[in-house]
Design a protein around this motif. Structure first.
Motif, PDB file in Angstrom:
ATOM      1  N   ILE A 151      39.413  54.772  47.396  1.00 13.71           N
ATOM      2  CA  ILE A 151      39.707  54.180  46.380  1.00 13.71           C
ATOM      3  C   ILE A 151      40.839  54.594  45.562  1.00 13.71           C
ATOM      4  CG2 ILE A 151      38.758  53.710  43.845  1.00 13.71           C
ATOM      5  CD1 ILE A 151      37.434  52.061  45.925  1.00 13.71           C
ATOM      6  N   MET A 152      40.746  56.102  45.601  1.00 15.74           N
ATOM      7  CA  MET A 152      42.144  56.848  45.012  1.00 15.74           C
ATOM      8  C   MET A 152      43.438  56.760  45.727  1.00 15.74           C
ATOM      9  SD  MET A 152      40.574  60.494  43.298  1.00 15.74           S
ATOM     10  CE  MET A 152      39.517  60.774  44.412  1.00 15.74           C
ATOM     11  N   TYR A 190      42.488  55.218  39.548  1.00 15.23           N
ATOM     12  CA  TYR A 190      41.651  56.245  38.857  1.00 15.23           C
ATOM     13  C   TYR A 190      40.109  56.134  39.316  1.00 15.23           C
ATOM     14  CZ  TYR A 190      45.742  57.882  36.638  1.00 15.23           C
ATOM     15  OH  TYR A 190      46.907  58.288  36.183  1.00 15.23           O
ATOM     16  N   ILE A 191      39.380  57.098  39.486  1.00 11.56           N
ATOM     17  CA  ILE A 191      37.685  56.917  39.515  1.00 11.56           C
ATOM     18  C   ILE A 191      37.260  57.619  38.467  1.00 11.56           C
ATOM     19  CG2 ILE A 191      37.894  56.548  41.974  1.00 11.56           C
ATOM     20  CD1 ILE A 191      36.765  59.422  42.283  1.00 11.56           C
ATOM     21  N   GLY A 192      35.903  57.131  37.882  1.00  8.45           N
ATOM     22  CA  GLY A 192      34.829  57.860  36.925  1.00  8.45           C
ATOM     23  C   GLY A 192      33.790  58.752  37.750  1.00  8.45           C
ATOM     24  N   MET A 193      33.584  59.841  37.790  1.00  5.59           N
ATOM     25  CA  MET A 193      32.836  60.528  38.281  1.00  5.59           C
ATOM     26  C   MET A 193      31.782  60.830  36.865  1.00  5.59           C
ATOM     27  SD  MET A 193      33.927  61.071  41.377  1.00  5.59           S
ATOM     28  CE  MET A 193      33.275  62.209  42.503  1.00  5.59           C
ATOM     29  N   ASP A 194      30.892  59.718  36.725  1.00  5.13           N
ATOM     30  CA  ASP A 194      30.479  59.425  35.231  1.00  5.13           C
ATOM     31  C   ASP A 194      29.210  59.528  35.117  1.00  5.13           C
ATOM     32  OD1 ASP A 194      30.284  57.195  36.351  1.00  5.13           O
ATOM     33  OD2 ASP A 194      32.202  56.455  35.357  1.00  5.13           O
ATOM     34  N   ILE A 231      39.318  68.061  44.385  1.00 11.78           N
ATOM     35  CA  ILE A 231      40.377  68.810  43.626  1.00 11.78           C
ATOM     36  C   ILE A 231      41.176  69.643  44.687  1.00 11.78           C
ATOM     37  CG2 ILE A 231      40.784  70.486  42.089  1.00 11.78           C
ATOM     38  CD1 ILE A 231      38.611  69.416  40.413  1.00 11.78           C
ATOM     39  N   LYS A 232      40.507  70.416  45.497  1.00 11.73           N
ATOM     40  CA  LYS A 232      40.922  71.285  46.666  1.00 11.73           C
ATOM     41  C   LYS A 232      41.659  70.562  47.415  1.00 11.73           C
ATOM     42  CE  LYS A 232      37.110  74.704  46.037  1.00 11.73           C
ATOM     43  NZ  LYS A 232      35.884  74.818  46.750  1.00 11.73           N
ATOM     44  N   GLU A 233      41.485  69.257  47.937  1.00 16.02           N
ATOM     45  CA  GLU A 233      42.279  68.418  48.530  1.00 16.02           C
ATOM     46  C   GLU A 233      43.455  67.694  48.214  1.00 16.02           C
ATOM     47  OE1 GLU A 233      39.677  65.491  50.315  1.00 16.02           O
ATOM     48  OE2 GLU A 233      38.204  66.942  51.113  1.00 16.02           O
ATOM     49  N   GLY A 234      43.519  68.024  46.582  1.00 18.03           N
ATOM     50  CA  GLY A 234      44.615  67.219  46.162  1.00 18.03           C
ATOM     51  C   GLY A 234      44.496  66.075  45.209  1.00 18.03           C
ATOM     52  N   TYR A 235      43.125  65.734  44.952  1.00 19.81           N
ATOM     53  CA  TYR A 235      42.708  64.557  44.402  1.00 19.81           C
ATOM     54  C   TYR A 235      42.417  64.656  43.016  1.00 19.81           C
ATOM     55  CZ  TYR A 235      42.639  61.869  48.795  1.00 19.81           C
ATOM     56  OH  TYR A 235      42.974  61.349  50.244  1.00 19.81           O
ATOM     57  N   GLY A 236      42.783  65.968  42.405  1.00 16.54           N
ATOM     58  CA  GLY A 236      42.331  66.339  40.997  1.00 16.54           C
ATOM     59  C   GLY A 236      42.850  65.232  40.020  1.00 16.54           C
ATOM     60  N   ASN A 237      44.195  64.820  40.202  1.00 15.76           N
ATOM     61  CA  ASN A 237      44.647  63.732  39.301  1.00 15.76           C
ATOM     62  C   ASN A 237      43.928  62.529  39.060  1.00 15.76           C
ATOM     63  OD1 ASN A 237      46.852  65.700  38.883  1.00 15.76           O
ATOM     64  ND2 ASN A 237      47.955  65.095  40.627  1.00 15.76           N
ATOM     65  N   GLY A 238      43.194  62.247  40.027  1.00 16.92           N
ATOM     66  CA  GLY A 238      42.588  61.064  39.813  1.00 16.92           C
ATOM     67  C   GLY A 238      41.216  60.677  39.390  1.00 16.92           C
ATOM     68  N   MET A 239      40.480  61.797  38.852  1.00 15.69           N
ATOM     69  CA  MET A 239      39.213  61.683  38.255  1.00 15.69           C
ATOM     70  C   MET A 239      39.114  61.967  37.078  1.00 15.69           C
ATOM     71  SD  MET A 239      37.301  63.634  41.570  1.00 15.69           S
ATOM     72  CE  MET A 239      38.525  64.976  41.534  1.00 15.69           C
ATOM     73  N   VAL A 240      38.274  61.219  36.174  1.00 13.85           N
ATOM     74  CA  VAL A 240      37.775  61.522  34.928  1.00 13.85           C
ATOM     75  C   VAL A 240      36.132  61.752  35.150  1.00 13.85           C
ATOM     76  CG1 VAL A 240      39.421  60.518  33.574  1.00 13.85           C
ATOM     77  CG2 VAL A 240      37.527  59.178  34.185  1.00 13.85           C
ATOM     78  N   ILE A 241      35.589  62.680  34.054  1.00 11.79           N
ATOM     79  CA  ILE A 241      34.284  63.096  34.089  1.00 11.79           C
ATOM     80  C   ILE A 241      33.469  62.550  32.828  1.00 11.79           C
ATOM     81  CG2 ILE A 241      34.502  64.816  35.998  1.00 11.79           C
ATOM     82  CD1 ILE A 241      34.218  66.791  33.839  1.00 11.79           C
ATOM     83  N   SER A 242      32.140  62.112  32.891  1.00 18.32           N
ATOM     84  CA  SER A 242      31.544  61.842  31.523  1.00 18.32           C
ATOM     85  C   SER A 242      30.097  61.757  32.161  1.00 18.32           C
ATOM     86  CB  SER A 242      32.066  60.645  30.940  1.00 18.32           C
ATOM     87  OG  SER A 242      32.024  59.522  31.962  1.00 18.32           O
ATOM     88  N   GLN A 243      28.888  61.299  31.295  1.00 23.42           N
ATOM     89  CA  GLN A 243      27.607  61.362  31.741  1.00 23.42           C
ATOM     90  C   GLN A 243      27.002  59.952  31.773  1.00 23.42           C
ATOM     91  OE1 GLN A 243      28.213  65.541  29.160  1.00 23.42           O
ATOM     92  NE2 GLN A 243      27.727  63.381  28.136  1.00 23.42           N
TER      93      GLN A 243
END
Length: 330
Positions: free
Chosen positions: A207-208, A213-217, A243-255
C-alpha cells in the motif's frame, strides 16, 4: 496551511501531537430522539471532557475525529468538548459502509454535493469546514453501494483537494486503492486505515509503495476484543520493523477510541450509555491517552527512537493535511 478545527482555524504547523483516527461520539441521532435514555448530553459531556483532558495531560494536542455523518457526527458536541478540554478536534465528512435508506436512490454526484458543502461551506450550517472525507468498506471486494459512496468521495476529493481516510476490513486496502486510483484521486490524498490489524508485511508495504499513507490506528483494540484483534506488542513491532525498513514517513498512529459508542460487536448489554458512563476514568485503560501511556514504551522496546515517534504523531499528520506526497522507502 490553514486547517479548520471545531473551534476555528489553525495553522498546520500548530497541530502538535496528533491522533489521526478517533471519535468523540458515535451515537445514532434518531435513537437519541426516540429514546431519551439512549444518550444524556450533560452526563456524556462531563465524561468526554475528562477523557480528553486525560489525553492532554499525556501530551495529545489534536484529535482527528473520523465520525461520518450517518454515525452521529455532532458538531455542537465536538465544539463543547474541545472548548472545555483544550484539545483541538478536526471534523470530517462522509458516509459509513452500512447502506442508508435515504441514499439508496441518490446518485454519486448528488451525494458528492453534500460532501463538498461540508468541505467548502461548513458543517450543519456553520462556518466549521470538514477537513477530510471518511470512507468505509468491510468486504474483500467493493459492493455496489461502496462504489456509489466511493464515487461521491472521489468527486469531492478531486474538487476540493481533501484527503480520504478509509476504514478497511479483511485486508481490503488494495480494492480501495484500485478504486480510488481509477477515479483519479492522487495517491497522497488516500490514507488507508486499520492497516495495523495484520502482520502481513507484504500487504502493508504494498500500500505504501503505491504512494498511499496508512493508518496503524487500532492500538488498544485487543484490550476490548482479544479474540478479534492482534496484541498491541505485535502492532508495535510491525511499526518498528517498517520504520527500520525506511517506511516511517508513511504511517500515522491512533487508537480508534470513542468516548461513547452506542453499539458493540462483542456483547449484548441493551442500552450501553449507563454502562459506559459508570466506568472510572482513573482506572479505565482504553482512552485517548493509551498510546502515550502504554504504546510509546512498546515502541522503545522495539528500538524505535523518540524522533521516530515524533514523525508518526507530529510530522506525518502534518504532511497528510498539507497534501505532501509520500516519500517512498529507499
Amino acid at each position: 496551511m490553514q486547517i479548520s478545527t471545531v473551534m476555528g482555524t489553525m495553522d498546520s504547523s500548530e497541530l502538535g501531537t496528533t491522533l489521526m483516527h478517533e471519535h468523540v461520539l458515535i451515537a445514532n441521532h434518531t435513537m437519541r430522539i426516540a429514546y431519551r435514555q439512549w444518550f444524556e448530553r450533560d452526563r456524556f459531556m462531563e465524561y468526554a471532557v475528562r477523557m480528553l483532558k486525560n489525553a492532554k495531560q499525556y501530551g495529545i494536542d489534536t484529535i482527528v475525529d473520523a465520525t461520518p455523518i450517518d454515525l452521529g457526527r455532532d458538531l455542537s458536541i465536538m465544539r463543547e468538548a474541545s472548548e472545555k478540554s483544550g484539545v483541538n478536534i478536526i471534523p470530517c465528512t462522509g458516509f459509513y459502509w452500512m447502506p442508508q435508506v435515504a441514499l439508496q436512490d441518490k446518485s454519486p454526484e448528488f451525494i458528492a454535493e453534500i460532501l463538498i458543502q461540508d468541505l467548502e461551506e461548513g458543517i450543519e450550517g456553520s462556518d466549521v469546514k470538514a477537513q477530510f472525507i471518511k470512507y468505509a468498506t468491510v468486504g474483500p471486494e467493493l459492493t455496489e453501494y461502496d462504489r456509489k459512496i466511493g464515487k461521491a468521495a472521489a468527486i469531492a476529493s478531486n474538487k476540493t483537494g481533501a484527503f480520504i481516510y478509509t476504514h478497511t476490513n479483511q485486508k481490503n486496502g488494495n480494492s480501495q486503492a484500485d478504486f480510488f486510483e481509477a477515479e483519479g484521486v492522487a495517491p497522497e490524498r488516500l490514507v488507508i486505515g486499520h492497516m495495523g490489524d495484520t502482520e502481513d508485511y507484504e500487504y502493508i508495504r504494498g500500500i505504501m509503495d503505491r504512494g498511499h499513507y496508512i493508518g496503524m490506528d487500532r492500538f488498544s483494540a485487543h484490550v476490548l476484543e482479544p479474540e478479534n484483534y492482534i496484541e498491541d506488542e505485535k502492532r508495535a513491532k510491525v511499526v518498528a520493523d517498517l520504520i527500520k525498513e525506511g517506511y516511517g514517513n508513511g504511517m500515522v498512529i491512533s487508537q480508534d477510541v470513542a468516548c461513547f459508542l452506542d453499539y458493540t460487536g462483542f456483547q449484548n448489554v441493551g442500552n450501553r450509555f449507563p454502562v459506559v458512563m459508570a466506568q472510572d476514568l482513573d482506572e479505565y485503560k482504553v482512552q485517548f491517552n493509551y498510546i502515550p501511556k502504554y504504546v510509546y514504551d512498546m515502541f522503545r522496546d522495539c528500538g524505535v527512537e523518540d524522533g521516530d515517534i515524533k514523525r508518526l504523531t507530529v510530522d506525518n499528520p502534518r504532511d497528510i493535511f498539507e497534501g505532501k506526497p509520500l516519500r517512498k522507502a529507499g
